[in-house]
Design a protein around this motif. Structure first.
Motif, PDB file in Angstrom:
ATOM      1  N   GLN A 189       0.826  -1.208   0.000  1.00  0.00           N
ATOM      2  CA  GLN A 189       0.000   0.000   0.000  1.00  0.00           C
ATOM      3  C   GLN A 189       0.859   1.256   0.000  1.00  0.00           C
ATOM      4  OE1 GLN A 189      -2.867  -1.546  -0.980  1.00  0.00           O
ATOM      5  NE2 GLN A 189      -3.875   0.056   0.173  1.00  0.00           N
ATOM      6  N   LYS A 190       1.960   1.209   0.759  1.00  0.00           N
ATOM      7  CA  LYS A 190       2.865   2.358   0.816  1.00  0.00           C
ATOM      8  C   LYS A 190       3.505   2.594  -0.543  1.00  0.00           C
ATOM      9  CE  LYS A 190       6.925   4.106   3.300  1.00  0.00           C
ATOM     10  NZ  LYS A 190       7.953   3.804   4.330  1.00  0.00           N
ATOM     11  N   GLU A 191       3.925   1.501  -1.203  1.00  0.00           N
ATOM     12  CA  GLU A 191       4.551   1.633  -2.520  1.00  0.00           C
ATOM     13  C   GLU A 191       3.563   2.179  -3.538  1.00  0.00           C
ATOM     14  OE1 GLU A 191       6.055  -2.237  -3.313  1.00  0.00           O
ATOM     15  OE2 GLU A 191       7.794  -2.023  -1.978  1.00  0.00           O
ATOM     16  N   ILE A 192       2.305   1.717  -3.462  1.00  0.00           N
ATOM     17  CA  ILE A 192       1.265   2.222  -4.369  1.00  0.00           C
ATOM     18  C   ILE A 192       1.040   3.711  -4.132  1.00  0.00           C
ATOM     19  CG2 ILE A 192      -1.209   2.130  -4.880  1.00  0.00           C
ATOM     20  CD1 ILE A 192      -1.040  -0.908  -4.332  1.00  0.00           C
ATOM     21  N   ALA A 193       0.971   4.101  -2.855  1.00  0.00           N
ATOM     22  CA  ALA A 193       0.759   5.521  -2.527  1.00  0.00           C
ATOM     23  C   ALA A 193       1.926   6.368  -3.008  1.00  0.00           C
ATOM     24  CB  ALA A 193       0.567   5.681  -1.017  1.00  0.00           C
ATOM     25  N   GLU A 194       3.151   5.860  -2.827  1.00  0.00           N
ATOM     26  CA  GLU A 194       4.329   6.603  -3.278  1.00  0.00           C
ATOM     27  C   GLU A 194       4.351   6.728  -4.795  1.00  0.00           C
ATOM     28  OE1 GLU A 194       7.572   4.475  -1.594  1.00  0.00           O
ATOM     29  OE2 GLU A 194       7.418   5.453   0.375  1.00  0.00           O
ATOM     30  N   ARG A 195       3.967   5.651  -5.478  1.00  0.00           N
ATOM     31  CA  ARG A 195       3.923   5.708  -6.937  1.00  0.00           C
ATOM     32  C   ARG A 195       2.873   6.715  -7.414  1.00  0.00           C
ATOM     33  NH1 ARG A 195       3.627   0.667  -7.812  1.00  0.00           N
ATOM     34  NH2 ARG A 195       1.423   0.417  -8.225  1.00  0.00           N
ATOM     35  N   LYS A 196       1.723   6.738  -6.741  1.00  0.00           N
ATOM     36  CA  LYS A 196       0.681   7.701  -7.105  1.00  0.00           C
ATOM     37  C   LYS A 196       1.163   9.131  -6.886  1.00  0.00           C
ATOM     38  CE  LYS A 196      -3.444   4.866  -6.443  1.00  0.00           C
ATOM     39  NZ  LYS A 196      -4.678   4.658  -5.632  1.00  0.00           N
ATOM     40  N   ARG A 197       1.875   9.344  -5.755  1.00  0.00           N
ATOM     41  CA  ARG A 197       2.406  10.685  -5.493  1.00  0.00           C
ATOM     42  C   ARG A 197       3.419  11.083  -6.563  1.00  0.00           C
ATOM     43  NH1 ARG A 197       2.171   9.099   0.023  1.00  0.00           N
ATOM     44  NH2 ARG A 197       4.330   8.341  -0.048  1.00  0.00           N
ATOM     45  N   ALA A 198       4.250  10.123  -6.973  1.00  0.00           N
ATOM     46  CA  ALA A 198       5.244  10.405  -8.015  1.00  0.00           C
ATOM     47  C   ALA A 198       4.555  10.733  -9.333  1.00  0.00           C
ATOM     48  CB  ALA A 198       6.181   9.210  -8.185  1.00  0.00           C
ATOM     49  N   GLU A 199       3.499   9.979  -9.654  1.00  0.00           N
ATOM     50  CA  GLU A 199       2.761  10.234 -10.899  1.00  0.00           C
ATOM     51  C   GLU A 199       2.104  11.610 -10.872  1.00  0.00           C
ATOM     52  OE1 GLU A 199       0.116   6.944 -11.036  1.00  0.00           O
ATOM     53  OE2 GLU A 199       1.605   5.544 -11.851  1.00  0.00           O
ATOM     54  N   GLU A 200       1.541  11.961  -9.711  1.00  0.00           N
ATOM     55  CA  GLU A 200       0.921  13.281  -9.580  1.00  0.00           C
ATOM     56  C   GLU A 200       1.961  14.389  -9.714  1.00  0.00           C
ATOM     57  OE1 GLU A 200      -2.260  14.176  -9.405  1.00  0.00           O
ATOM     58  OE2 GLU A 200      -2.737  12.067  -9.738  1.00  0.00           O
ATOM     59  N   GLU A 201       3.152  14.167  -9.151  1.00  0.00           N
ATOM     60  CA  GLU A 201       4.226  15.150  -9.236  1.00  0.00           C
ATOM     61  C   GLU A 201       4.678  15.328 -10.682  1.00  0.00           C
ATOM     62  OE1 GLU A 201       6.635  18.102  -8.133  1.00  0.00           O
ATOM     63  OE2 GLU A 201       5.206  17.070  -6.820  1.00  0.00           O
ATOM     64  N   ILE A 202       4.759  14.214 -11.404  1.00  0.00           N
ATOM     65  CA  ILE A 202       5.129  14.282 -12.826  1.00  0.00           C
ATOM     66  C   ILE A 202       4.079  15.056 -13.612  1.00  0.00           C
ATOM     67  CG2 ILE A 202       5.403  12.896 -14.918  1.00  0.00           C
ATOM     68  CD1 ILE A 202       6.712  10.754 -13.131  1.00  0.00           C
ATOM     69  N   LYS A 203       2.805  14.794 -13.312  1.00  0.00           N
ATOM     70  CA  LYS A 203       1.717  15.510 -13.984  1.00  0.00           C
ATOM     71  C   LYS A 203       1.810  17.007 -13.715  1.00  0.00           C
ATOM     72  CE  LYS A 203      -1.730  11.793 -14.064  1.00  0.00           C
ATOM     73  NZ  LYS A 203      -3.047  11.335 -13.531  1.00  0.00           N
ATOM     74  N   ARG A 204       2.064  17.363 -12.455  1.00  0.00           N
ATOM     75  CA  ARG A 204       2.173  18.786 -12.108  1.00  0.00           C
ATOM     76  C   ARG A 204       3.364  19.429 -12.813  1.00  0.00           C
ATOM     77  NH1 ARG A 204       0.489  17.008  -6.948  1.00  0.00           N
ATOM     78  NH2 ARG A 204       2.658  16.746  -6.271  1.00  0.00           N
TER      79      ARG A 204
END
Length: 268
Positions: A189-204
């Motif tokens: 779950q932590k890895e999924i959350a971190e990946r989502k945060r990274a994807e959001e950061e890339i989008k921004r």
């Protein structure tokens, strides 16, 4: 002769009762394992699962106090994570060498103490002065002991039998599997959350870059190693239309779509 017959009958009844007691205890143990397993299936919250295991074991043993202690990363302290019964000490921290945690950690197997207050390693605290006997079994991650599952009786009429100590060890093994699976789940779950945060950061970052690129009055574009258009801004689109009377498309190859002279200009 009559007395011998009475003796034989009494012994037979005693043996039958002892067998019935063992069967009842075995059935209670199997029921407890079944209930714990159902709890594992239906719950994913770590503390709820561990509390359920302690409560079921407490009820099985008819004990006074049950608990789970986890060792810190440095293996210097034992911290009470779950407590059920006559002592409420969640969050209590103590030296790992005090109490039965250190003994179980070193031995890697269940350990029981009667006359707890006479034991040299007993915890010197008024809450624990009520304890008469205590038993604990290791919680493991692989071969490493990371905590203990413990049970206590508060009066001298109750001590832990070898069968109870064995059962406590078996329940602790199940709890260890539960802990390991929860850790895997939480890590995933932590890895999924971190990946989502990274994807959001890339989008921004892309959005910010796009805004900067679009706000300039200069043609901005990029091509890959084969001179295919990758990105371009609106100003580039307008200039491209003026020069070639066509719309640029992402992925078009310069060498494929233009004359040699036009392509040479792009290569420069």
């Amino acid at each position: 002769g009559t007395q011998l017959g009475i003796s034989l009958i009494a012994r037979d009844i005693s043996e039958r009762r002892a067998m019935e007691d063992r069967l009842r205890q075995q059935n209670a143990y199997l029921t407890t394992l079944h209930q714990i397993t159902l709890g594992v299936i239906h719950q994913l919250n770590t503390d709820d699962l561990l509390k359920n295991i302690v409560q079921r074991t407490l009820h099985l043993f008819n004990a006074s106090y049950g608990y789970i202690e986890m060792f810190n990363a440095e293996e210097t302290e034992a911290i009470t994570r779950v407590s059920v019964g006559e002592i409420s000490d969640v969050g209590f921290r103590r030296d790992i060498n005090v109490g039965n945690g250190g003994v179980v950690r070193e031995a890697g197997e269940p350990y029981a103490v009667n006359n707890y207050l006479q034991w040299a390693k007993h915890i010197k605290d008024e809450d624990y002065d009520k304890i008469y006997s205590v038993a604990a079994a290791p919680l493991k991650s692989g071969e490493k002991v990371v905590g203990i599952l413990g049970m206590s009786y508060m009066n001298a009429q109750h001590t832990f039998s070898p069968e109870q100590i064995e059962i406590l060890g078996q329940i602790a093994e199940l709890a260890s599997v539960v802990l390991y699976n929860i850790q895997l789940f939480e890590q995933a779950q932590k890895e999924i959350a971190e990946r989502k945060r990274a994807e959001e950061e890339i989008k921004r970052s892309r959005a910010d870059l796009f805004a900067i690129v679009e706000s300039t009055n200069n043609s901005i574009w990029s091509v890959d190693e084969n001179f295919r258009l990758i990105t371009f801004n609106s100003y580039f689109v307008e200039r491209f239309k003026e020069l070639y009377n066509k719309m640029p498309e992402e992925g078009i190859g310069i060498d494929d779509r233009f004359t040699s002279a036009q392509a040479a200009f792009w290569h420069e």
